[in-house]
Design a protein around this motif. Structure first.
Motif, mmCIF file in Angstrom:
data_model
loop_
_atom_site.group_PDB
_atom_site.id
_atom_site.type_symbol
_atom_site.label_atom_id
_atom_site.label_comp_id
_atom_site.label_asym_id
_atom_site.label_seq_id
_atom_site.Cartn_x
_atom_site.Cartn_y
_atom_site.Cartn_z
ATOM 1 N N MET A 42 0.845 -1.179 0.000
ATOM 2 C CA MET A 42 0.000 0.000 0.000
ATOM 3 C C MET A 42 0.882 1.231 0.000
ATOM 4 O O MET A 42 2.062 1.164 0.338
ATOM 5 N N SER A 43 0.291 2.320 -0.371
ATOM 6 C CA SER A 43 0.985 3.595 -0.397
ATOM 7 C C SER A 43 -0.016 4.672 -0.025
ATOM 8 O O SER A 43 -1.207 4.398 0.105
ATOM 9 N N ILE A 44 0.463 5.879 0.158
ATOM 10 C CA ILE A 44 -0.421 7.005 0.455
ATOM 11 C C ILE A 44 -0.120 8.133 -0.511
ATOM 12 O O ILE A 44 0.927 8.145 -1.160
ATOM 13 N N GLU A 45 -1.025 9.084 -0.581
ATOM 14 C CA GLU A 45 -0.799 10.254 -1.419
ATOM 15 C C GLU A 45 0.408 11.026 -0.894
ATOM 16 O O GLU A 45 0.594 11.175 0.310
ATOM 17 N N ASN A 46 1.260 11.486 -1.794
ATOM 18 C CA ASN A 46 2.432 12.284 -1.427
ATOM 19 C C ASN A 46 3.457 11.461 -0.633
ATOM 20 O O ASN A 46 4.211 11.993 0.181
ATOM 21 N N HIS A 47 3.476 10.166 -0.869
ATOM 22 C CA HIS A 47 4.332 9.216 -0.155
ATOM 23 C C HIS A 47 5.819 9.500 -0.412
ATOM 24 O O HIS A 47 6.250 9.603 -1.544
ATOM 25 N N LYS A 48 6.577 9.608 0.667
ATOM 26 C CA LYS A 48 8.024 9.752 0.552
ATOM 27 C C LYS A 48 8.713 8.449 0.949
ATOM 28 O O LYS A 48 9.529 7.921 0.206
ATOM 29 N N GLU A 49 8.367 7.941 2.111
ATOM 30 C CA GLU A 49 8.980 6.705 2.597
ATOM 31 C C GLU A 49 8.142 6.128 3.721
ATOM 32 O O GLU A 49 7.246 6.777 4.251
ATOM 33 N N ARG A 50 8.456 4.902 4.100
ATOM 34 C CA ARG A 50 7.787 4.272 5.238
ATOM 35 C C ARG A 50 8.367 4.828 6.530
ATOM 36 O O ARG A 50 9.456 5.379 6.568
ATOM 37 N N TYR A 51 7.632 4.660 7.614
ATOM 38 C CA TYR A 51 7.970 5.201 8.919
ATOM 39 C C TYR A 51 7.577 4.172 9.969
ATOM 40 O O TYR A 51 6.539 3.512 9.835
#
Length: 157
Positions: A42-51
């Protein structure tokens, strides 16, 4: 070539998934925090990296949920599920974190009310269910802006 790339991705995810999520428990909640290396599709809008959410992040999320869940439910466009600040404690959670390009901390919280799913299963893999009604739902928390958004209750039970 696409098949080889997919197989490589799957192998990488399997190796990363061999590390279980961290169990977390507090007043009125318990669940599992997935670290940023854990492979999730999955990803999110404006995704930079996982946290990787911290224990402090989870405490903030839970306070935000208790304070805001009634407001979120009131503004939903579908029928009201039996979810409220008093019923939150019956759900086990899975927390998956992201950083946006604006450096906002976003945590996706997956809620599960099914005793047949073991803690071992919940700690190993993010549970995805297409049905099940209010026994399975999720919401995003923006910890930077202190807001909840994009609540999704799964289909009819």
């Amino acid at each position: 070539m696409k098949t080889l790339l997919f197989v490589g991705l799957m192998l990488t995810c399997n190796l990363a998934d061999s590390q279980n999520a961290t169990s977390i428990k507090g007043e009125g909640y318990n669940g599992y925090v997935f670290n940023k290396e854990h492979c999730v599709f999955m990803s999110i809008e404006n995704h930079k990296e996982r946290y990787t959410p911290t224990e402090e992040d989870i405490v903030q999320i839970e306070a935000l949920l208790k304070d805001s869940i009634s407001y979120i439910l009131k503004n939903q466009h579908h029928s009201k599920p039996p979810i409220n600040k008093n019923t939150l404690k019956k759900y086990r959670r899975q927390y998956v974190g992201f950083l946006t390009k604006d450096n906002d901390v976003i945590v996706w919280i997956n809620f599960i009310n099914n005793k047949d799913i073991s803690g071992k299963e919940l700690s190993h893999e993010v549970v995805r269910v297409l049905d099940g009604g209010s026994n399975y739902w999720s919401i995003f928390a923006n910890l930077t802006k202190k807001e909840l958004f994009k609540m999704q209750v799964n289909g009819p039970s």
